[in-house]
Design a protein around this motif. Structure first.
Motif, PDB file in Angstrom:
ATOM      1  N   ASN A 253       0.828  -1.198   0.000  1.00  0.00           N
ATOM      2  CA  ASN A 253       0.000   0.000   0.000  1.00  0.00           C
ATOM      3  C   ASN A 253       0.862   1.246   0.000  1.00  0.00           C
ATOM      4  O   ASN A 253       1.914   1.312   0.634  1.00  0.00           O
ATOM      5  CB  ASN A 253      -0.949   0.004   1.204  1.00  0.00           C
ATOM      6  CG  ASN A 253      -0.238  -0.240   2.525  1.00  0.00           C
ATOM      7  OD1 ASN A 253       0.498  -1.209   2.669  1.00  0.00           O
ATOM      8  ND2 ASN A 253      -0.472   0.627   3.488  1.00  0.00           N
ATOM      9  N   ASP A 254       0.421   2.245  -0.738  1.00  0.00           N
ATOM     10  CA  ASP A 254       1.168   3.486  -0.886  1.00  0.00           C
ATOM     11  C   ASP A 254       1.041   4.343   0.365  1.00  0.00           C
ATOM     12  O   ASP A 254      -0.064   4.624   0.829  1.00  0.00           O
ATOM     13  CB  ASP A 254       0.641   4.250  -2.105  1.00  0.00           C
ATOM     14  CG  ASP A 254       1.354   5.573  -2.319  1.00  0.00           C
ATOM     15  OD1 ASP A 254       2.540   5.681  -1.932  1.00  0.00           O
ATOM     16  OD2 ASP A 254       0.732   6.494  -2.883  1.00  0.00           O
ATOM     17  N   ARG A 255       2.172   4.764   0.915  1.00  0.00           N
ATOM     18  CA  ARG A 255       2.177   5.715   2.030  1.00  0.00           C
ATOM     19  C   ARG A 255       2.780   7.044   1.585  1.00  0.00           C
ATOM     20  O   ARG A 255       3.488   7.710   2.319  1.00  0.00           O
ATOM     21  CB  ARG A 255       2.934   5.146   3.227  1.00  0.00           C
ATOM     22  CG  ARG A 255       2.394   3.839   3.778  1.00  0.00           C
ATOM     23  CD  ARG A 255       0.905   3.890   4.108  1.00  0.00           C
ATOM     24  NE  ARG A 255       0.603   4.828   5.183  1.00  0.00           N
ATOM     25  CZ  ARG A 255       0.494   4.483   6.460  1.00  0.00           C
ATOM     26  NH1 ARG A 255       0.661   3.234   6.831  1.00  0.00           N
ATOM     27  NH2 ARG A 255       0.184   5.387   7.363  1.00  0.00           N
ATOM     28  N   GLY A 256       2.502   7.404   0.326  1.00  0.00           N
ATOM     29  CA  GLY A 256       2.868   8.736  -0.148  1.00  0.00           C
ATOM     30  C   GLY A 256       4.001   8.803  -1.150  1.00  0.00           C
ATOM     31  O   GLY A 256       4.379   9.902  -1.574  1.00  0.00           O
ATOM     32  N   ILE A 257       4.557   7.658  -1.588  1.00  0.00           N
ATOM     33  CA  ILE A 257       5.724   7.723  -2.470  1.00  0.00           C
ATOM     34  C   ILE A 257       5.507   7.034  -3.817  1.00  0.00           C
ATOM     35  O   ILE A 257       6.417   7.039  -4.646  1.00  0.00           O
ATOM     36  CB  ILE A 257       6.970   7.119  -1.791  1.00  0.00           C
ATOM     37  CG1 ILE A 257       6.826   5.603  -1.610  1.00  0.00           C
ATOM     38  CG2 ILE A 257       7.258   7.802  -0.466  1.00  0.00           C
ATOM     39  CD1 ILE A 257       8.129   4.925  -1.212  1.00  0.00           C
ATOM     40  N   GLU A 258       4.334   6.445  -4.061  1.00  0.00           N
ATOM     41  CA  GLU A 258       4.164   5.668  -5.288  1.00  0.00           C
ATOM     42  C   GLU A 258       4.345   6.523  -6.537  1.00  0.00           C
ATOM     43  O   GLU A 258       4.959   6.070  -7.516  1.00  0.00           O
ATOM     44  CB  GLU A 258       2.791   4.999  -5.315  1.00  0.00           C
ATOM     45  CG  GLU A 258       2.602   4.115  -6.539  1.00  0.00           C
ATOM     46  CD  GLU A 258       1.307   3.348  -6.547  1.00  0.00           C
ATOM     47  OE1 GLU A 258       0.741   3.149  -7.639  1.00  0.00           O
ATOM     48  OE2 GLU A 258       0.841   2.934  -5.456  1.00  0.00           O
ATOM     49  N   SER A 259       3.825   7.744  -6.547  1.00  0.00           N
ATOM     50  CA  SER A 259       3.970   8.580  -7.738  1.00  0.00           C
ATOM     51  C   SER A 259       5.433   8.860  -8.025  1.00  0.00           C
ATOM     52  O   SER A 259       5.870   8.851  -9.187  1.00  0.00           O
ATOM     53  CB  SER A 259       3.202   9.891  -7.570  1.00  0.00           C
ATOM     54  OG  SER A 259       3.667  10.615  -6.441  1.00  0.00           O
ATOM     55  N   GLY A 260       6.229   9.080  -6.986  1.00  0.00           N
ATOM     56  CA  GLY A 260       7.662   9.282  -7.172  1.00  0.00           C
ATOM     57  C   GLY A 260       8.361   8.034  -7.673  1.00  0.00           C
ATOM     58  O   GLY A 260       9.281   8.106  -8.494  1.00  0.00           O
ATOM     59  N   LEU A 261       7.931   6.875  -7.188  1.00  0.00           N
ATOM     60  CA  LEU A 261       8.511   5.618  -7.662  1.00  0.00           C
ATOM     61  C   LEU A 261       8.193   5.390  -9.141  1.00  0.00           C
ATOM     62  O   LEU A 261       9.035   4.903  -9.896  1.00  0.00           O
ATOM     63  CB  LEU A 261       7.995   4.445  -6.826  1.00  0.00           C
ATOM     64  CG  LEU A 261       8.388   4.434  -5.342  1.00  0.00           C
ATOM     65  CD1 LEU A 261       7.731   3.258  -4.636  1.00  0.00           C
ATOM     66  CD2 LEU A 261       9.907   4.383  -5.178  1.00  0.00           C
ATOM     67  N   ARG A 262       6.989   5.747  -9.558  1.00  0.00           N
ATOM     68  CA  ARG A 262       6.629   5.589 -10.973  1.00  0.00           C
ATOM     69  C   ARG A 262       7.490   6.489 -11.854  1.00  0.00           C
ATOM     70  O   ARG A 262       7.924   6.089 -12.946  1.00  0.00           O
ATOM     71  CB  ARG A 262       5.146   5.880 -11.168  1.00  0.00           C
ATOM     72  CG  ARG A 262       4.235   4.796 -10.571  1.00  0.00           C
ATOM     73  CD  ARG A 262       2.767   5.081 -10.876  1.00  0.00           C
ATOM     74  NE  ARG A 262       1.882   4.080 -10.295  1.00  0.00           N
ATOM     75  CZ  ARG A 262       1.568   2.932 -10.872  1.00  0.00           C
ATOM     76  NH1 ARG A 262       2.082   2.626 -12.076  1.00  0.00           N
ATOM     77  NH2 ARG A 262       0.750   2.078 -10.287  1.00  0.00           N
ATOM     78  N   ARG A 263       7.740   7.705 -11.392  1.00  0.00           N
ATOM     79  CA  ARG A 263       8.634   8.594 -12.160  1.00  0.00           C
ATOM     80  C   ARG A 263      10.034   8.014 -12.222  1.00  0.00           C
ATOM     81  O   ARG A 263      10.702   8.074 -13.278  1.00  0.00           O
ATOM     82  CB  ARG A 263       8.658   9.990 -11.518  1.00  0.00           C
ATOM     83  CG  ARG A 263       7.373  10.769 -11.682  1.00  0.00           C
ATOM     84  CD  ARG A 263       7.555  12.228 -11.304  1.00  0.00           C
ATOM     85  NE  ARG A 263       7.891  12.392  -9.889  1.00  0.00           N
ATOM     86  CZ  ARG A 263       6.995  12.534  -8.932  1.00  0.00           C
ATOM     87  NH1 ARG A 263       5.699  12.502  -9.214  1.00  0.00           N
ATOM     88  NH2 ARG A 263       7.386  12.710  -7.675  1.00  0.00           N
ATOM     89  N   ARG A 264      10.482   7.428 -11.133  1.00  0.00           N
ATOM     90  CA  ARG A 264      11.824   6.838 -11.105  1.00  0.00           C
ATOM     91  C   ARG A 264      11.923   5.665 -12.073  1.00  0.00           C
ATOM     92  O   ARG A 264      12.931   5.480 -12.745  1.00  0.00           O
ATOM     93  CB  ARG A 264      12.149   6.394  -9.681  1.00  0.00           C
ATOM     94  CG  ARG A 264      13.630   6.162  -9.414  1.00  0.00           C
ATOM     95  CD  ARG A 264      13.904   5.799  -7.974  1.00  0.00           C
ATOM     96  NE  ARG A 264      15.294   6.042  -7.632  1.00  0.00           N
ATOM     97  CZ  ARG A 264      15.722   7.106  -6.987  1.00  0.00           C
ATOM     98  NH1 ARG A 264      14.854   8.054  -6.624  1.00  0.00           N
ATOM     99  NH2 ARG A 264      17.005   7.268  -6.719  1.00  0.00           N
ATOM    100  N   LEU A 265      10.884   4.849 -12.132  1.00  0.00           N
ATOM    101  CA  LEU A 265      10.861   3.731 -13.080  1.00  0.00           C
ATOM    102  C   LEU A 265      10.968   4.219 -14.516  1.00  0.00           C
ATOM    103  O   LEU A 265      11.694   3.628 -15.343  1.00  0.00           O
ATOM    104  CB  LEU A 265       9.579   2.928 -12.895  1.00  0.00           C
ATOM    105  CG  LEU A 265       9.497   2.037 -11.652  1.00  0.00           C
ATOM    106  CD1 LEU A 265       8.051   1.637 -11.366  1.00  0.00           C
ATOM    107  CD2 LEU A 265      10.361   0.794 -11.810  1.00  0.00           C
TER     108      LEU A 265
END
Length: 401
Positions: A253-265
């Motif tokens: 579950n996302d605790r606030g960083i998923e959007s940043g991880l998607r950009r990193r990918l």
């Protein structure tokens, strides 16, 4: 030993998968103690996940058997999930009534209001209590100022008031000692793993089929998506390892960083071979662990780490960060590799080694699984906890006499 009347207090419990390992640890200990003949009551809040609550009231054990679970509603589910601000209505009144009937109590985690309420009520009633921080004693990662303020205004007496403070690893024991916990109060008790949920063993291929991943080798992360878990390091290492046939699965579950991880990918050029599953509960979690060629848990400052042990029990080798208790555990049981936290090159090299020849690594995981069962089965851990309770209850009785 004679049956004890035991209270466990935790801000989240059993079905609150979105809150990580502590809910499962608390429920396993409570169930294990009840199976050993003790009368166990659990006080918790209705925290479940970002959008839902557990039903409030009394559940299980109301007939006098098993574990009685008392669920107290939070004033705000949003504040509970986003800020870890648990505000259980009715808990103080309930504890005021039941604490005089208890032999011993056990608080799980630090920096939360249910623990403060319980510590005060137990101290007033003269009931000794245990505290298991499970890695939460130091102020880490997020809301540092809020935790400092909470501790100084409300929570400063919780740790000193504990009859015993339980460390889940030698690394955490050293850390707690450095934070000022008296050596006489410190004891080592690892977290339990639930062997019953692995019967029958999870069938391989179910996650792949559900996500349409085919036969590609899977590199899996399972856990909450928070900065401390090191998922950013895993993404960079996966890209640096140049594994064109592999898929990266990020489950949690996302605790606030998923959007940043998607950009990193996307920046790393591996977005097309990465999959986010969201929160996995129960059997789905075990099926994911079983399907992975390697489970990577790059979290830094991890006091224990249930996920790597559960991965090994599901037959999958692991890679963990070697800076705290999790690395200590894998060094003891085997079944994987340890890399320096945050070291992209070391993690990439470990991924290449494991995926180049997965058969021997799965064999090592199978051998390590026997050691995990021997050391961390719920009944083994609860037997030790029972002895620690008895020691404290006897001491309290001697002082009262």
């Amino acid at each position: 030993m004679p049956p004890l009347r035991v209270l466990h207090v935790t801000p989240y419990y059993e079905d609150a998968w979105a809150y990580g390992g502590i809910p499962r640890v608390a429920s396993r200990l409570a169930d294990g103690l009840a199976r050993r003949g003790h009368r166990v009551t659990v006080c918790t809040t209705d925290a479940c996940d970002a959008l839902s609550r557990l039903p409030a009231g009394a559940t299980r054990g109301d007939d006098g058997g098993g574990v009685e679970v008392r669920v107290f509603p939070n004033l705000s589910n949003h504040l509970a999930y986003r800020l870890q601000l648990f505000t259980p209505r009715g808990l103080a009144d309930y504890l005021g009534r039941v604490c005089p009937q208890l032999d011993v109590a056990h608080i799980h985690g630090c920096h939360h209001l249910p623990g403060v309420i319980a510590a005060r009520a137990l101290s007033r009633a003269g009931v000794p209590y245990f505290l298991t921080p499970n890695g939460t004693a130091p102020r880490l990662e997020r809301r540092l100022a809020a935790k400092w303020l909470f501790d100084h205004l409300l929570g400063r007496a919780v740790v000193p008031g504990a009859a015993r403070v339980l460390a889940v690893s030698e690394a955490e024991r050293r850390e707690l000692a450095s934070l000022g916990v008296a050596a006489a109060a410190l004891r080592l008790l690892p977290n339990p793993v639930d062997l019953a949920e692995l019967e029958p063993p999870p069938e391989r291929g179910r996650l792949r089929a559900r996500l349409g991943l085919g036969d590609a080798p899977l590199v899996l992360f399972l856990g909450m998506l928070t900065p401390r878990k090191g998922v950013d390091v895993l993404i960079d290492a996966f890209a640096a390892a140049h594994l064109p046939a592999a898929r990266l699965v990020l489950a949690g579950n996302d605790r606030g960083i998923e959007s940043g991880l998607r950009r990193r990918l996307r920046r790393a050029g591996v977005a097309e071979v990465a999959t986010f599953t969201g929160l996995l509960r129960g059997r789905e979690r075990l099926e994911a662990l079983a399907d992975a060629e390697v489970v990577v848990y790059p979290s830094h400052h991890e006091a224990f780490g249930l996920v790597p042990l559960e991965a090994i029990l599901c037959g999958s080798p692991v890679i963990v960060a070697d800076d705290h208790g999790c690395g200590e555990l894998i060094a003891a049981v085997g079944g994987g590799e340890r890399v320096p936290p945050g070291d992209v090159d070391s993690l990439a090299a470990a991924l290449r080694r494991m995926l180049a020849d997965p058969g021997p690594w799965r064999q090592r995981a199978a051998e390590a699984a026997a050691r995990v069962r021997e050391r961390f089965a719920t009944d083994v851990v609860c037997s030790r906890l029972e002895g620690l309770y008895a020691e404290v209850v006897e001491d309290a009785g001697s002082r009262a006499a």
